[in-house]
Design a protein around this motif. Structure first.
Motif, PDB file in Angstrom:
ATOM      1  N   PRO A  12       7.671  13.268  -5.919  1.00 56.96           N
ATOM      2  CA  PRO A  12       6.496  12.757  -6.637  1.00 56.96           C
ATOM      3  C   PRO A  12       6.087  11.376  -6.122  1.00 56.96           C
ATOM      4  N   LEU A  13       4.807  11.217  -5.845  1.00 56.85           N
ATOM      5  CA  LEU A  13       4.268   9.933  -5.376  1.00 56.85           C
ATOM      6  C   LEU A  13       3.322   9.384  -6.431  1.00 56.85           C
ATOM      7  N   ASP A  14       3.441   8.091  -6.702  1.00 56.39           N
ATOM      8  CA  ASP A  14       2.537   7.435  -7.648  1.00 56.39           C
ATOM      9  C   ASP A  14       1.229   7.089  -6.948  1.00 56.39           C
ATOM     10  N   TYR A  15       0.169   6.956  -7.755  1.00 60.63           N
ATOM     11  CA  TYR A  15      -1.077   6.446  -7.197  1.00 60.63           C
ATOM     12  C   TYR A  15      -0.855   5.013  -6.733  1.00 60.63           C
ATOM     13  N   PRO A  16      -1.202   4.695  -5.494  1.00 64.48           N
ATOM     14  CA  PRO A  16      -0.963   3.325  -5.007  1.00 64.48           C
ATOM     15  C   PRO A  16      -1.746   2.310  -5.832  1.00 64.48           C
ATOM     16  N   PRO A  17      -1.135   1.180  -6.176  1.00 66.95           N
ATOM     17  CA  PRO A  17      -1.872   0.148  -6.919  1.00 66.95           C
ATOM     18  C   PRO A  17      -2.981  -0.454  -6.052  1.00 66.95           C
ATOM     19  N   GLY A  70       6.851  -3.194   3.091  1.00 72.14           N
ATOM     20  CA  GLY A  70       7.765  -3.454   1.990  1.00 72.14           C
ATOM     21  C   GLY A  70       8.644  -4.671   2.250  1.00 72.14           C
ATOM     22  N   LEU A  71       9.061  -4.858   3.514  1.00 73.45           N
ATOM     23  CA  LEU A  71       9.882  -6.022   3.854  1.00 73.45           C
ATOM     24  C   LEU A  71       9.054  -7.306   3.858  1.00 73.45           C
ATOM     25  N   LEU A  72       7.788  -7.204   4.288  1.00 72.09           N
ATOM     26  CA  LEU A  72       6.928  -8.384   4.337  1.00 72.09           C
ATOM     27  C   LEU A  72       6.418  -8.785   2.958  1.00 72.09           C
ATOM     28  N   LEU A  73       6.298  -7.804   2.061  1.00 70.60           N
ATOM     29  CA  LEU A  73       5.765  -8.065   0.715  1.00 70.60           C
ATOM     30  C   LEU A  73       6.772  -7.568  -0.320  1.00 70.60           C
ATOM     31  N   PRO A  74       7.900  -8.245  -0.463  1.00 69.37           N
ATOM     32  CA  PRO A  74       8.975  -7.754  -1.344  1.00 69.37           C
ATOM     33  C   PRO A  74       8.578  -7.684  -2.815  1.00 69.37           C
ATOM     34  N   GLY A  75       7.586  -8.449  -3.221  1.00 66.80           N
ATOM     35  CA  GLY A  75       7.193  -8.435  -4.621  1.00 66.80           C
ATOM     36  C   GLY A  75       6.198  -7.357  -4.977  1.00 66.80           C
ATOM     37  N   VAL A  76       5.781  -6.548  -3.993  1.00 65.43           N
ATOM     38  CA  VAL A  76       4.765  -5.511  -4.218  1.00 65.43           C
ATOM     39  C   VAL A  76       5.439  -4.140  -4.238  1.00 65.43           C
ATOM     40  N   ASP A  77       5.016  -3.300  -5.184  1.00 65.64           N
ATOM     41  CA  ASP A  77       5.583  -1.959  -5.310  1.00 65.64           C
ATOM     42  C   ASP A  77       4.992  -1.051  -4.227  1.00 65.64           C
ATOM     43  N   ILE A  78       5.760  -0.801  -3.176  1.00 69.07           N
ATOM     44  CA  ILE A  78       5.305   0.012  -2.041  1.00 69.07           C
ATOM     45  C   ILE A  78       6.232   1.200  -1.874  1.00 69.07           C
ATOM     46  N   GLN A  79       5.660   2.385  -1.812  1.00 65.48           N
ATOM     47  CA  GLN A  79       6.406   3.604  -1.506  1.00 65.48           C
ATOM     48  C   GLN A  79       6.200   3.930  -0.025  1.00 65.48           C
ATOM     49  N   PRO A  80       7.207   3.758   0.811  1.00 64.82           N
ATOM     50  CA  PRO A  80       7.025   4.049   2.245  1.00 64.82           C
ATOM     51  C   PRO A  80       6.574   5.476   2.516  1.00 64.82           C
ATOM     52  N   GLN A  81       7.005   6.433   1.660  1.00 62.06           N
ATOM     53  CA  GLN A  81       6.610   7.821   1.884  1.00 62.06           C
ATOM     54  C   GLN A  81       5.098   7.996   1.778  1.00 62.06           C
ATOM     55  N   VAL A 127      -2.434  15.442  -4.164  1.00 60.82           N
ATOM     56  CA  VAL A 127      -3.760  14.835  -4.024  1.00 60.82           C
ATOM     57  C   VAL A 127      -3.751  13.340  -4.341  1.00 60.82           C
ATOM     58  N   THR A 128      -2.594  12.775  -4.640  1.00 58.48           N
ATOM     59  CA  THR A 128      -2.567  11.370  -5.051  1.00 58.48           C
ATOM     60  C   THR A 128      -2.926  10.424  -3.911  1.00 58.48           C
ATOM     61  N   MET A 129      -2.830  10.884  -2.674  1.00 57.34           N
ATOM     62  CA  MET A 129      -3.097  10.007  -1.528  1.00 57.34           C
ATOM     63  C   MET A 129      -4.504  10.167  -0.958  1.00 57.34           C
ATOM     64  N   LEU A 130      -5.387  10.876  -1.660  1.00 58.68           N
ATOM     65  CA  LEU A 130      -6.718  11.131  -1.107  1.00 58.68           C
ATOM     66  C   LEU A 130      -7.490   9.844  -0.837  1.00 58.68           C
ATOM     67  N   LEU A 131      -7.501   8.914  -1.792  1.00 55.81           N
ATOM     68  CA  LEU A 131      -8.259   7.668  -1.589  1.00 55.81           C
ATOM     69  C   LEU A 131      -7.667   6.832  -0.453  1.00 55.81           C
ATOM     70  N   PRO A 132      -6.353   6.622  -0.395  1.00 55.22           N
ATOM     71  CA  PRO A 132      -5.790   5.929   0.767  1.00 55.22           C
ATOM     72  C   PRO A 132      -6.070   6.651   2.086  1.00 55.22           C
ATOM     73  N   MET A 133      -6.079   7.985   2.072  1.00 60.15           N
ATOM     74  CA  MET A 133      -6.411   8.724   3.290  1.00 60.15           C
ATOM     75  C   MET A 133      -7.823   8.403   3.761  1.00 60.15           C
ATOM     76  N   LEU A 134      -8.761   8.368   2.821  1.00 61.03           N
ATOM     77  CA  LEU A 134     -10.143   8.049   3.186  1.00 61.03           C
ATOM     78  C   LEU A 134     -10.230   6.663   3.806  1.00 61.03           C
ATOM     79  N   ALA A 135      -9.541   5.706   3.210  1.00 58.64           N
ATOM     80  CA  ALA A 135      -9.576   4.341   3.737  1.00 58.64           C
ATOM     81  C   ALA A 135      -8.979   4.277   5.139  1.00 58.64           C
ATOM     82  N   ALA A 136      -7.813   4.890   5.308  1.00 56.04           N
ATOM     83  CA  ALA A 136      -7.145   4.833   6.608  1.00 56.04           C
ATOM     84  C   ALA A 136      -7.917   5.602   7.669  1.00 56.04           C
ATOM     85  N   CYS A 137      -8.486   6.744   7.303  1.00 55.81           N
ATOM     86  CA  CYS A 137      -9.237   7.529   8.284  1.00 55.81           C
ATOM     87  C   CYS A 137     -10.519   6.823   8.705  1.00 55.81           C
TER      88      CYS A 137
END
Length: 436
Positions: free
Chosen positions: A224-229, A353-364, A396-406
């Motif tokens: 399960p992946l959370d919606y990125p903040p 994640g290493l550069l921004l330790p205070g931010v909740d980042i899921q590498p997956q 489908v939780t990564m659809l918006l990040p996909m649009l941005a990255a693409c």
């Protein structure tokens, strides 16, 4: 170019109904062939793994056996291409595009067994090639032959050829919508109503049939992946731009490798055998690093996070993919590309994640988005990439990040004037075919 004339003049409505029915038939046949191809590849991969495990207990003799078997499989695959069907070399997608544009003749029936058997030999030997190229080209041949058998016009044969190609992609990745989108966005690069109808029909029956043989689970089951903040939204734009530049580098390296192999004064079979031998040596030491790359993609999506090993694996697979494709055996680019994108995306996620330790980042999450971004940077087909990865992962939780990255992955190579990979390969098709 074969032009087929209808037996009699038909109304537009009757012609459309016949096209739809034939597209359903093409999809069903392409689904059976594509599913059997996937099952055969699974058995070939298992056989390779068993041979490697057996050989690792026999020191130098085992090493030589693995190297010789992989070299022989690649050699036979390349010989089949040269002897029976030059169009079966490589992915086959550039040839399908050339046929749809009227720049090349359709491939004959002989391509089907050559692509099927040759693909099993090459990918089974461990070459970094994908199953989708053979599946797309075999589906296209099935579509064209069906149109010819029913004496359809060239317009209908063309639509069925495109629909069969989409059905092949749908079966290769269990992604029916991606198959239809791929036809319109990449193969014909415009919306044509009859082709759209045929593509949807063929992809639907292809998946319905394939599910009976392969099951209906997504290719990659994600945790399960959370919606990125919102705070990490800009990171996806940054990664997308980097993936765009990475895609340009990949395309240039692949084309340069093809040119380098052409300059080698060796028979095509010898080049393929040398590549197979090198892959066999790598398989003996590290079986996970060879083949289409699905295992590496799964590892990246599961969050395998050794940031010191990832660059090495990326570099090795980067070079292996170019050499495998240049060998001239049947095999595609999608699966190796998706593996590279997932690994590169995971690397970015861990690094952020290493550069921004205070931010909740899921590498997956970055691994998932990296697949679409790198695909976009290489192929320049963002909608296909987004739909494909969404269907393959079932999320489908990564659809918006996909649009941005693409977006940025598309922008970077466009500004650099770098051509999409299949356009470049299509430009090379005529001289390459004349040499075989």
């Amino acid at each position: 170019m074969n032009v087929h004339a209808p037996v009699e003049s038909e109304s537009d409505e009757r012609s459309l109904v016949i096209l739809a029915v034939l597209a359903l038939l093409v999809g069903g046949v392409a689904g059976v062939v594509g599913a059997l191809f996937r099952l055969a590849l699974q058995q070939a991969d298992r056989l390779r793994d068993l041979v490697v495990v057996w050989a690792q207990g026999r020191a130098l003799l085992g090493f030589l056996i693995v190297v010789l078997l992989c070299a022989l499989a690649a050699l036979v695959a390349r010989w089949m291409v040269r002897r029976f069907s030059p169009h079966a070399s490589g992915s086959g997608i550039p040839h399908v595009e050339a046929v749809l544009r009227g720049e090349a003749p359709p491939a004959p029936f002989i391509l089907l067994p050559v692509k099927f058997v040759g693909g099993c030999l090459a990918i089974g030997a461990g070459l970094a090639l994908g199953r989708e190229g053979p599946s797309v080209q075999m589906g296209a041949v099935i579509g064209h032959l069906t149109g010819g058998a029913f004496r359809r016009s060239w317009a209908d044969c063309r639509a069925l050829l495109a629909a069969g190609a989409g059905a092949g992609l749908a079966t290769a990745f269990n992604a029916p919508m991606a198959g239809a989108v791929f036809v319109l966005e990449e193969l014909v690069q415009k919306f044509e109503q009859r082709i759209a109808l045929a593509a949807l029909a063929a992809s639907s029956t292809a998946i319905a049939v394939a599910h009976l043989l392969l099951g209906d689970s997504p290719d990659f089951l994600l945790p399960p992946l959370d919606y990125p903040p919102p705070v990490i939204g800009p990171l996806f734009f940054i990664m997308g731009a980097a993936m765009g530049f990475f895609g340009v580098l990949y395309n240039r390296f692949l084309l340069a490798t093809l040119s380098a192999f052409e300059r080698l004064r060796l028979p095509g079979e010898a080049k393929a055998a040398l590549t197979g031998a090198a892959v066999g040596a790598l398989a003996w030491f590290s079986p996970r690093l060879v083949g289409g790359g699905d295992g590496l993609t799964l590892a990246a999506l599961a969050g395998w996070q050794d940031i010191f090993i990832l660059p090495f694996v990326l570099s090795l697979r980067f070079g292996l993919g170019g050499a495998s494709y240049a060998a001239g055996a049947p095999g595609g680019l999608f699966a190796p590309m998706l593996a590279l994108g997932a690994q590169a995306g995971l690397f970015f996620g861990v690094a952020f994640g290493l550069l921004l330790p205070g931010v909740d980042i899921q590498p997956q999450a970055f691994a998932v988005v990296g697949m679409t971004a790198f695909f976009t940077g290489v192929v320049r087909a963002p909608l296909t990439g987004i739909v494909l990865v969404t269907e393959m992962t079932g999320g489908v939780t990564m659809l918006l990040p996909m649009l941005a990255a693409c977006f940025t992955a598309m922008l970077a190579p466009t500004l650099l004037g770098s051509a999409p990979i299949y356009e470049s390969l299509r430009d090379r098709l005529a001289p390459a075919t004349s040499k075989n």
